[in-house]
Design a protein around this motif. Structure first.
Motif, PDB file in Angstrom:
ATOM      1  N   MET A  88       0.818  -1.216   0.000  1.00 47.31           N
ATOM      2  CA  MET A  88       0.000   0.000   0.000  1.00 47.31           C
ATOM      3  C   MET A  88       0.852   1.266   0.000  1.00 47.31           C
ATOM      4  N   GLY A  89       2.167   1.096   0.024  1.00 44.92           N
ATOM      5  CA  GLY A  89       3.068   2.239  -0.103  1.00 44.92           C
ATOM      6  C   GLY A  89       3.349   2.994   1.178  1.00 44.92           C
ATOM      7  N   PHE A  90       3.060   2.401   2.336  1.00 37.51           N
ATOM      8  CA  PHE A  90       3.369   3.062   3.611  1.00 37.51           C
ATOM      9  C   PHE A  90       4.813   2.765   3.989  1.00 37.51           C
ATOM     10  N   GLU A  91       5.632   3.795   4.063  1.00 40.58           N
ATOM     11  CA  GLU A  91       7.057   3.609   4.296  1.00 40.58           C
ATOM     12  C   GLU A  91       7.508   4.005   5.701  1.00 40.58           C
ATOM     13  N   ASN A  92       6.688   4.770   6.406  1.00 38.77           N
ATOM     14  CA  ASN A  92       7.068   5.201   7.755  1.00 38.77           C
ATOM     15  C   ASN A  92       6.875   4.055   8.742  1.00 38.77           C
ATOM     16  N   ARG A  93       7.984   3.491   9.192  1.00 42.79           N
ATOM     17  CA  ARG A  93       7.927   2.323  10.065  1.00 42.79           C
ATOM     18  C   ARG A  93       7.269   2.639  11.408  1.00 42.79           C
ATOM     19  N   TYR A  94       7.452   3.839  11.888  1.00 44.31           N
ATOM     20  CA  TYR A  94       6.925   4.205  13.206  1.00 44.31           C
ATOM     21  C   TYR A  94       5.406   4.296  13.188  1.00 44.31           C
ATOM     22  N   ILE A  95       4.867   4.897  12.135  1.00 40.26           N
ATOM     23  CA  ILE A  95       3.409   4.977  12.012  1.00 40.26           C
ATOM     24  C   ILE A  95       2.819   3.590  11.809  1.00 40.26           C
ATOM     25  N   VAL A  96       3.439   2.819  10.911  1.00 44.38           N
ATOM     26  CA  VAL A  96       2.938   1.464  10.641  1.00 44.38           C
ATOM     27  C   VAL A  96       3.021   0.610  11.898  1.00 44.38           C
ATOM     28  N   GLY A  97       4.137   0.706  12.622  1.00 41.67           N
ATOM     29  CA  GLY A  97       4.297  -0.070  13.856  1.00 41.67           C
ATOM     30  C   GLY A  97       3.264   0.296  14.910  1.00 41.67           C
ATOM     31  N   THR A  98       2.979   1.595  15.024  1.00 37.16           N
ATOM     32  CA  THR A  98       1.963   2.043  15.978  1.00 37.16           C
ATOM     33  C   THR A  98       0.589   1.511  15.609  1.00 37.16           C
ATOM     34  N   VAL A  99       0.270   1.553  14.319  1.00 35.63           N
ATOM     35  CA  VAL A  99      -1.030   1.052  13.848  1.00 35.63           C
ATOM     36  C   VAL A  99      -1.143  -0.454  14.071  1.00 35.63           C
ATOM     37  N   ILE A 100      -0.074  -1.190  13.787  1.00 40.36           N
ATOM     38  CA  ILE A 100      -0.094  -2.642  14.000  1.00 40.36           C
ATOM     39  C   ILE A 100      -0.332  -2.961  15.471  1.00 40.36           C
ATOM     40  N   LEU A 101       0.375  -2.249  16.328  1.00 40.89           N
ATOM     41  CA  LEU A 101       0.217  -2.465  17.772  1.00 40.89           C
ATOM     42  C   LEU A 101      -1.205  -2.124  18.212  1.00 40.89           C
ATOM     43  N   ALA A 102      -1.776  -1.069  17.633  1.00 45.33           N
ATOM     44  CA  ALA A 102      -3.143  -0.667  17.971  1.00 45.33           C
ATOM     45  C   ALA A 102      -4.165  -1.687  17.487  1.00 45.33           C
ATOM     46  N   ILE A 103      -3.952  -2.237  16.300  1.00 42.21           N
ATOM     47  CA  ILE A 103      -4.864  -3.262  15.772  1.00 42.21           C
ATOM     48  C   ILE A 103      -4.849  -4.491  16.670  1.00 42.21           C
ATOM     49  N   PHE A 104      -3.652  -4.881  17.108  1.00 41.95           N
ATOM     50  CA  PHE A 104      -3.529  -6.036  17.999  1.00 41.95           C
ATOM     51  C   PHE A 104      -4.219  -5.767  19.333  1.00 41.95           C
ATOM     52  N   SER A 105      -3.917  -4.620  19.922  1.00 39.05           N
ATOM     53  CA  SER A 105      -4.487  -4.284  21.229  1.00 39.05           C
ATOM     54  C   SER A 105      -5.984  -4.008  21.133  1.00 39.05           C
ATOM     55  N   GLY A 106      -6.435  -3.510  19.962  1.00 36.94           N
ATOM     56  CA  GLY A 106      -7.843  -3.177  19.789  1.00 36.94           C
ATOM     57  C   GLY A 106      -8.772  -4.349  20.005  1.00 36.94           C
TER      58      GLY A 106
END
Length: 221
Positions: A88-106
């Motif tokens: 999907m073209g998302f290159e910012n690892r910090y934003i992607v990592g935060t979103v992944i962690l949020a999806i898991f915790s959600g």
């Protein structure tokens, strides 16, 4: 036990890289904080979706919860980052990592919210309907304020879990606390000297949260 091992501690080498520990420490706080806020939004949506009149929405919510809670976070990080984020073209690892962690915790926050709402007595719902309240008014003014007090201890406990789970983001080269400790270890070859401060740092972050959670639980009781 530490005194009996044949290991020569060399704290001087590790101390030279103290700034990396400090930077990683604060980066872990930032990632965990935003992941908690986003996970609450995700959890709130899926808690609503589970009780929706639309069967497709209920199925999607159940599917999401079972998949996320039934698979390891490490696997989810790798799949979300290298498959979905890259395509999907998302290159910012910090934003992607935060979103992944949020999806898991959600998925866990969703169950916390659902359980808190279900713990509200049925009379509260019936009284709200008898007063002619809409569903929005009922949840906004009657149900959710009571449920929030009951879910708060579990939510604060979940925040502590997010902080510890963020250590797995080092697998995608995010410079958080664990990643920086690993880098210091690779440079200095001082394994225990690198990981003991890491353990102390996580304890400093999670113990106040755990203490506050216990106090909240005692107040609610």
């Amino acid at each position: 036990m530490f005194s009996s091992i044949t290991y020569n501690f060399n704290w001087a080498h590790v101390y030279e890289y103290k700034q990396k520990f400090i930077n990683g420490f604060f980066m872990t706080i930032v990632i965990s904080f935003f992941a908690l806020i986003l996970s609450f939004i995700i959890g709130l949506f899926f808690a609503y979706a589970q009780n929706s009149k639309l069967i497709i929405l209920r199925f999607f919510a159940r599917f999401y919860i079972e998949i996320i809670r039934g698979t390891p976070l490490l696997v989810q990080i790798l799949i979300f980052f290298y498959v979905f984020a890259n395509n999907m073209g998302f290159e910012n690892r910090y934003i992607v990592g935060t979103v992944i962690l949020a999806i898991f915790s959600g998925a866990y926050v969703c169950e916390i919210i659902r359980a808190a709402i279900q713990s509200i007595e049925k009379e509260q719902f019936e009284t709200s309907w008898s007063l002619g309240m809409t569903n929005y008014q009922m949840y906004r003014y009657i149900i959710f304020p009571q449920a929030f007090k009951r879910m708060l201890p579990a939510l604060t406990g979940q925040f502590a879990s997010i902080i510890k789970d963020s250590s797995l983001l080092s697998i995608i080269a995010i410079s958080e606390f664990t990643m920086n400790a690993q880098e210091v270890d690779a440079i200095t070859y001082s394994t225990l000297e690198s990981y003991i401060p890491l353990a102390i740092g996580y304890l400093i972050l999670t113990y106040p949260i755990s203490y506050y959670t216990k106090n909240l639980e005692n107040k609610i009781k």
